[in-house]
Design a protein around this motif. Structure first.
Motif, PDB file in Angstrom:
ATOM      1  N   ASP A  81       0.854  -1.186   0.000  1.00  0.00           N
ATOM      2  CA  ASP A  81       0.000   0.000   0.000  1.00  0.00           C
ATOM      3  C   ASP A  81       0.902   1.252   0.000  1.00  0.00           C
ATOM      4  OD1 ASP A  81      -2.358   1.523   0.309  1.00  0.00           O
ATOM      5  OD2 ASP A  81      -2.250   1.425   2.504  1.00  0.00           O
ATOM      6  N   HIS A  82       0.562   2.231  -0.820  1.00  0.00           N
ATOM      7  CA  HIS A  82       1.305   3.499  -0.877  1.00  0.00           C
ATOM      8  C   HIS A  82       2.820   3.346  -0.953  1.00  0.00           C
ATOM      9  CE1 HIS A  82      -2.074   6.237  -0.402  1.00  0.00           C
ATOM     10  NE2 HIS A  82      -2.578   5.392   0.470  1.00  0.00           N
ATOM     11  N   HIS A 177      -7.484  10.127   4.479  1.00  0.00           N
ATOM     12  CA  HIS A 177      -6.862   9.114   5.343  1.00  0.00           C
ATOM     13  C   HIS A 177      -7.001   9.539   6.802  1.00  0.00           C
ATOM     14  CE1 HIS A 177      -4.437   8.318   1.598  1.00  0.00           C
ATOM     15  NE2 HIS A 177      -4.879   7.119   1.907  1.00  0.00           N
ATOM     16  N   HIS A 205      -9.720   4.859  -0.798  1.00  0.00           N
ATOM     17  CA  HIS A 205      -8.816   4.919   0.356  1.00  0.00           C
ATOM     18  C   HIS A 205      -9.492   5.703   1.474  1.00  0.00           C
ATOM     19  CE1 HIS A 205      -4.697   3.745  -1.272  1.00  0.00           C
ATOM     20  NE2 HIS A 205      -5.556   3.425  -2.209  1.00  0.00           N
ATOM     21  N   ASN A 227      -9.800   0.361   1.287  1.00  0.00           N
ATOM     22  CA  ASN A 227      -8.705   0.258   2.258  1.00  0.00           C
ATOM     23  C   ASN A 227      -9.189   0.618   3.661  1.00  0.00           C
ATOM     24  OD1 ASN A 227      -7.186  -0.148  -0.022  1.00  0.00           O
ATOM     25  ND2 ASN A 227      -5.740   1.494   0.387  1.00  0.00           N
TER      26      ASN A 227
HETATM   27 ZN   LIG Z   1      -4.450   5.248   1.164  1.00  0.00          ZN
END
Ligand SMILES: [Zn+2]
Length: 279
Positions: A81-82, A177, A205, A227
């Motif tokens: 992820d990322h 986020h 996300h 996510n």
């Molecule tokens: Zn994210």
């Protein structure tokens, strides 16, 4: 069983559900997440973000993820992820991850395309799939709305997908986020336009704190991966805090408090994402 990102997402796209992608920072997180997916016969994605490497090193977490994925009765994908650079993506692939996200969304469009294209070429040569991000998914307390159009553009999304050859696209719909102070309102109209234009696996996300109504609208309009990171951490903290207040608390049982809290929160999200029974 370990399955590819493409396989897990195309089934979700065809059947209009979303696969939960859970950031797992420990063995206990992984155990709880896999138990939840098996109990509910649901596919699942285990993931780790580059910003989490200082406390959950990639090289240590990779074998744990892969061992549980391979032994699992349900389809599991192991995802970076990322990823912040080409090199991190290459390292995750070397360690056995079968999909990676390269996040160059802060770069201007042309530079974002160029870097994603490079990662896609390298990853596809290794039979690994790639997620990228277009538009800005900010972070609570760090990013403030910039005033302009903060949402992913419709035509831009089509050009980005065609030019990069990416396998899934994370988009910005007003999602952030972290832990929301107030429940965000997502731009579902924009999602519908992007979905109609592309019919392509889209990713949401910042899943923590989104309303049930928005989650459902996302799932039914082309979002096929969601996510979840912060929600797991919040639930574990709450359960552990309550557990250690008891004088009889001990470390081994506390580990199981973490497993149980992880399983509980993952089950709630798999139910919400309508992936139950799709294993
Ligand atoms: Zn994210």
């Amino acid at each position: 069983m370990l399955v590819t990102f493409k396989e897990i997402l195309s089934d979700a796209l065809d059947h209009k559900y979303a696969v939960g992608a859970f950031n797992c920072l420990s063995l206990e997180n992984v155990m709880g997440a896999i138990e939840a997916a098996e109990e509910l016969s649901s596919p699942i994605i285990l993931q780790l973000a580059e910003v989490q490497f200082p406390y959950s090193p990639l090289a240590c977490m990779a074998p744990i993820f892969l061992e549980y994925a391979r032994k699992s009765k349900v389809p599991v994908c192991v995802h970076l992820d990322h990823g912040q650079s080409f090199e991190t993506c290459a390292e995750a692939i070397r360690l056995g991850f079968n999909s990676v996200m390269i996040d160059s969304s802060l770069l201007p469009f042309r530079e974002n395309v160029a870097l994603v294209k490079d990662v896609v070429r390298m990853a596809h040569a290794m039979h690994v799939d790639v997620e990228a991000e277009l538009g800005m998914v900010g972070t609570i307390g760090v990013t403030e709305a910039s005033g302009g159009d903060i949402y992913t553009g419709v035509e831009e999304s089509a050009r980005f997908i065609a030019e990069t050859g990416v396998d899934a696209l994370a988009i910005a719909l007003g999602n952030m986020h972290g832990n929301y102070v107030a429940t965000p309102k997502l731009n579902i109209t924009r999602l519908q336009e992007i979905n109609a234009r592309n019919h392509f696996p889209l990713v949401l996300h910042g899943g923590t704190g989104t309303s049930v109504e928005d989650f459902k609208a996302c799932i039914h309009n082309g979002i096929c991966k969601i996510n979840v990171a912060t929600a797991i951490q919040l639930r574990i903290t709450e359960k552990v805090r309550r557990y250690v207040a008891d004088d009889r608390a001990n470390y081994i049982d506390m580990k199981y408090v973490i497993v149980d809290a992880s399983r509980e929160v993952v089950k709630e999200h798999l139910t919400l994402f309508e992936s139950i029974g799709h294993a």
